[in-house]
Design an enzyme around this catalytic site. Structure first.
Site, PDB file in Angstrom:
ATOM      1  N   ASP A 163      -2.722   9.481  -0.531  1.00 52.06           N
ATOM      2  CA  ASP A 163      -2.752   8.585  -1.677  1.00 52.06           C
ATOM      3  C   ASP A 163      -1.943   9.244  -2.785  1.00 52.06           C
ATOM      4  OD1 ASP A 163      -3.981   5.949  -2.269  1.00 52.06           O
ATOM      5  OD2 ASP A 163      -4.626   6.997  -4.065  1.00 52.06           O
ATOM      6  N   TYR A 202       8.096   3.692  -7.876  1.00 48.91           N
ATOM      7  CA  TYR A 202       8.521   4.018  -9.237  1.00 48.91           C
ATOM      8  C   TYR A 202       9.716   4.974  -9.286  1.00 48.91           C
ATOM      9  CZ  TYR A 202       3.963   2.174 -10.904  1.00 48.91           C
ATOM     10  OH  TYR A 202       2.882   1.391 -11.203  1.00 48.91           O
TER      11      TYR A 202
END
Ligand code: IMP
Length: 192
Positions: free
Chosen positions: A69, A151
């Site tokens: 994660d 991102y």
């Protein structure tokens, strides 16, 4: 050694992890074990979600596996988006909308410092092991570049002047949060 299952359906993550493991271990995807459902990630923390995803695959399929994660932590936003990185701008998980929200939130702010944090949870022989990788950097003033994913167009890693999406992929493959976490995993696995 038995093959290890990468507990993700994200093709970008799989590509980056494969490149770093570089054939050192036999790895399988979730489809190879017949797992097509969405993995749960509801714990509210990055390490918690990594463990939850790996535990889900272990509990339902009984295989050695690892999940990861990742979150983006921006200092001027008190660590946001953090665990909400994937759906920062809404449930559509749209990367452009997510980046544009970050840029709007930082409008007029001088402190652009930020970091990506990846946690890998490995379950092997029923035991849990965690590996963390952090990439320090800053948020750009606009999106640049076509490479990478998520991102990457707004994240400039420390020591560079261009975003992960502009820099050659070998740079991200060497210094990224994910690269650091996967290197630790690789070192661990090679000692087994
Ligand atoms: P998750 O780990 O799949 O929950 O991803 C969290 C969010 O971070 C998603 O919006 C991803 O697109 C983004 N993300 C994960 N890894 C990277 C990366 O290496 N670079 C840029 N964005 C990333």
């Amino acid at each position: 050694m038995n093959p290890i299952v990468i507990a993700t359906n994200n093709p970008n993550k799989i590509r980056e992890i494969h490149a770093i493991l570089d054939g050192a271990f036999e790895v399988k995807g979730l489809r190879d074990i017949g797992c097509t459902e969405e993995l749960p990630e509801t714990t509210g923390t990055i390490p918690g979600n990594a463990v939850q995803k790996a535990q889900y695959v272990f509990d339902h399929y009984g295989v050695d596996c690892f999940a990861e994660d990742t979150g983006l932590e921006i200092d001027a936003l008190n660590g946001e988006p953090g665990v909400d990185t994937a759906h920062y701008a809404g449930p559509e998980r749209d990367p452009i909308a997510n980046m544009d929200l970050v840029l709007r939130q930082l409008d007029g702010r001088d402190d652009r410092s930020a970091r990506f944090r990846t946690v890998i949870a490995l379950i092997m022989g029923g035991e849990l092991h965690l590996f963390e990788g952090v990439a320090e950097g800053r948020i750009a003033y606009e999106r640049t570049g076509q490479g990478g994913f998520g991102y990457d167009p707004v994240f400039i890693p420390e020591g560079y002047d261009q975003s992960f999406a502009v820099l050659p992929s070998i740079v991200k493959q060497t210094i990224s949060h994910r690269a650091k976490a996967v290197e630790k995993l690789k070192t661990f696995l090679m000692k087994r």
